[in-house]
Design an enzyme around this catalytic site. Structure first.
Site, PDB file in Angstrom:
ATOM      1  N   LYS A  88       3.283  -7.345  11.891  1.00 26.65           N
ATOM      2  CA  LYS A  88       2.424  -7.512  10.716  1.00 26.65           C
ATOM      3  C   LYS A  88       2.578  -8.930  10.166  1.00 26.65           C
ATOM      4  O   LYS A  88       3.668  -9.367   9.819  1.00 26.65           O
ATOM      5  CB  LYS A  88       2.826  -6.473   9.668  1.00 26.65           C
ATOM      6  CG  LYS A  88       1.998  -6.516   8.415  1.00 26.65           C
ATOM      7  CD  LYS A  88       2.008  -5.169   7.736  1.00 26.65           C
ATOM      8  CE  LYS A  88       1.413  -5.251   6.345  1.00 26.65           C
ATOM      9  NZ  LYS A  88       1.195  -3.938   5.767  1.00 26.65           N
ATOM     10  N   ARG A  96       0.850  -1.196   0.000  1.00 28.11           N
ATOM     11  CA  ARG A  96       0.000   0.000   0.000  1.00 28.11           C
ATOM     12  C   ARG A  96       0.878   1.234   0.000  1.00 28.11           C
ATOM     13  O   ARG A  96       2.017   1.204   0.428  1.00 28.11           O
ATOM     14  CB  ARG A  96      -0.877   0.024   1.261  1.00 28.11           C
ATOM     15  CG  ARG A  96      -2.049  -0.922   1.185  1.00 28.11           C
ATOM     16  CD  ARG A  96      -2.966  -0.720   2.386  1.00 28.11           C
ATOM     17  NE  ARG A  96      -3.701   0.511   2.298  1.00 28.11           N
ATOM     18  CZ  ARG A  96      -3.764   1.421   3.276  1.00 28.11           C
ATOM     19  NH1 ARG A  96      -3.140   1.239   4.411  1.00 28.11           N
ATOM     20  NH2 ARG A  96      -4.467   2.516   3.126  1.00 28.11           N
ATOM     21  N   ARG A 102      -1.456   5.416  12.812  1.00 25.94           N
ATOM     22  CA  ARG A 102      -0.386   5.155  13.781  1.00 25.94           C
ATOM     23  C   ARG A 102      -0.988   5.100  15.164  1.00 25.94           C
ATOM     24  O   ARG A 102      -1.918   5.842  15.459  1.00 25.94           O
ATOM     25  CB  ARG A 102       0.643   6.293  13.773  1.00 25.94           C
ATOM     26  CG  ARG A 102       1.372   6.466  12.489  1.00 25.94           C
ATOM     27  CD  ARG A 102       2.626   5.589  12.465  1.00 25.94           C
ATOM     28  NE  ARG A 102       3.230   5.579  11.164  1.00 25.94           N
ATOM     29  CZ  ARG A 102       2.865   4.806  10.148  1.00 25.94           C
ATOM     30  NH1 ARG A 102       1.876   3.954  10.282  1.00 25.94           N
ATOM     31  NH2 ARG A 102       3.489   4.848   8.994  1.00 25.94           N
TER      32      ARG A 102
END
Ligand code: BTN
Length: 327
Positions: free
Chosen positions: A187, A122, A323
């Site tokens: 992630k 992304r 964030r």
């Protein structure tokens, strides 16, 4: 990103993590010289594959590397209506499948690649996946609903991936808006959806997914953000082909449901998985403006609800980044 030598996968496919295989046996099987085998094995490290080499014994993988098995995948996924293509190397499975979509690739085409030379993430980032350690694939889905009604699709995909991972035994999986699958702070998988079609007619989506199956620690050092992997989440060894099958078994019904009812029917499932619910977050918008507030979940269209104290703002996915703020 480096390009794979066409014979490297054939050589690596003959290696094992449990025993040594001699260079001579590989050379004989592939009808080439031992020196050629040795040269190829030396290149493997550049692709994240570490091979132990011991004089007189041969080569052994430092961790298992099962390659994609197109015939097996095709057989397992045909009942779901999928048409499977596996490539050793491609620039980006999304880019390639978008191209195939324009030349009439059927609905349900699944393109998986062992190696991407230009994997897309992304916001213009690259997606990096060491050879044999992750899954990189794209699925072409032709929706009956128009482009204008696809909001929330990436969140629905996240729910499906998380369900599949849980079914494989993963614990501690969460979703970060709009579309990261997390294990703790790390992630585990990323989703990149690229659309074609017009706003009112039926839409086609190329749903690109990258999953870290193993080697999360090694990747954390390389990419500079915390990375997690599915084997750690499951606490056991996994077979990449089986993981891909499990992901498709969850994704296909989720996409069918999405086409029928939109994201609204999956909103609760997403909320149950929301890793940052009620946390203080900052949203960086395309124009550089920073909005802060409490992550209060998502609405029926998949927009993030940001409680700024002065009101609740729906934030649409797109070119924004989220964030967490220090607590
Ligand atoms: C993200 O930035 O989190 C999204 C990453 C998506 C990566 C996958 S890997 C397979 C597919 N092909 C690509 O080029 N990108 C997606």
């Amino acid at each position: 990103m480096d390009e794979l030598h066409p014979r490297l996968l054939a050589v690596l496919g003959r290696l094992d993590a449990d025993r040594f295989v001699s260079g001579e046996a590989i050379a004989r099987a592939l009808d080439c010289s031992r020196a050629a085998v040795h040269g190829l094995i030396r290149q493997a490290a550049a692709f994240g594959v570490h091979v132990q080499s011991v004089r007189g014994r041969g080569y052994r993988l430092s961790r298992p590397l099962e390659l994609l098995d197109e015939a097996w995948l095709a057989g397992e996924l045909a009942p779901l209506g999928l048409n499977v293509l596996c490539l050793p190397e491609v620039d980006s499975t999304n880019a390639h499948l978008l191209h195939l979509a324009q030349t009439d690739a059927p609905h349900g085409t699944l393109l998986a690649a062992e190696w991407q030379t230009a994997g897309r993430g992304r916001r213009g980032r690259h997606w990096l996946s060491p050879l044999g350690a992750g899954l990189t694939f794209s699925l072409l889905w032709r929706f009956r609903r128009p482009l204008a009604q696809l909001s929330g699709l990436s969140l629905a995909v996240g729910v499906a991936l998380a369900r599949a991972m849980r079914a494989l035994g993963a614990r501690g999986i969460g979703l970060k808006w709009p579309n990261d699958v997390l294990l703790g702070e790390g992630k585990l998988a990323g989703i990149l959806i690229e659309l074609s079609g017009d706003m009112l007619g039926p839409a086609a989506a190329v749903i690109g997914v990258g999953v870290n199956v193993r080697g999360g620690e090694q990747l954390t050092g390389q990419v500079g953000i915390p990375v997690a992997d599915l084997e750690t989440a499951c606490g056991r060894r996994l077979d990449r082909n089986q993981v891909l099958i499990a992901l498709m078994q969850a994704l296909v019904p989720a996409l069918t449901e999405f086409d029928h009812a939109g994201f609204a029917s999956m909103r609760e499932a997403w909320m149950d998985l929301h890793a940052w619910q009620d946390r203080q977050v900052a949203v960086l918008q395309v124009d550089g403006r920073l909005l802060t507030g409490r992550a209060a979940g998502v609405d029926d269209a998949g927009a993030l609800l940001l409680d700024t104290g002065a009101g609740v703002l729906p934030i649409l996915a797109g070119e924004v980044s989220l964030r967490r703020l220090g607590e």
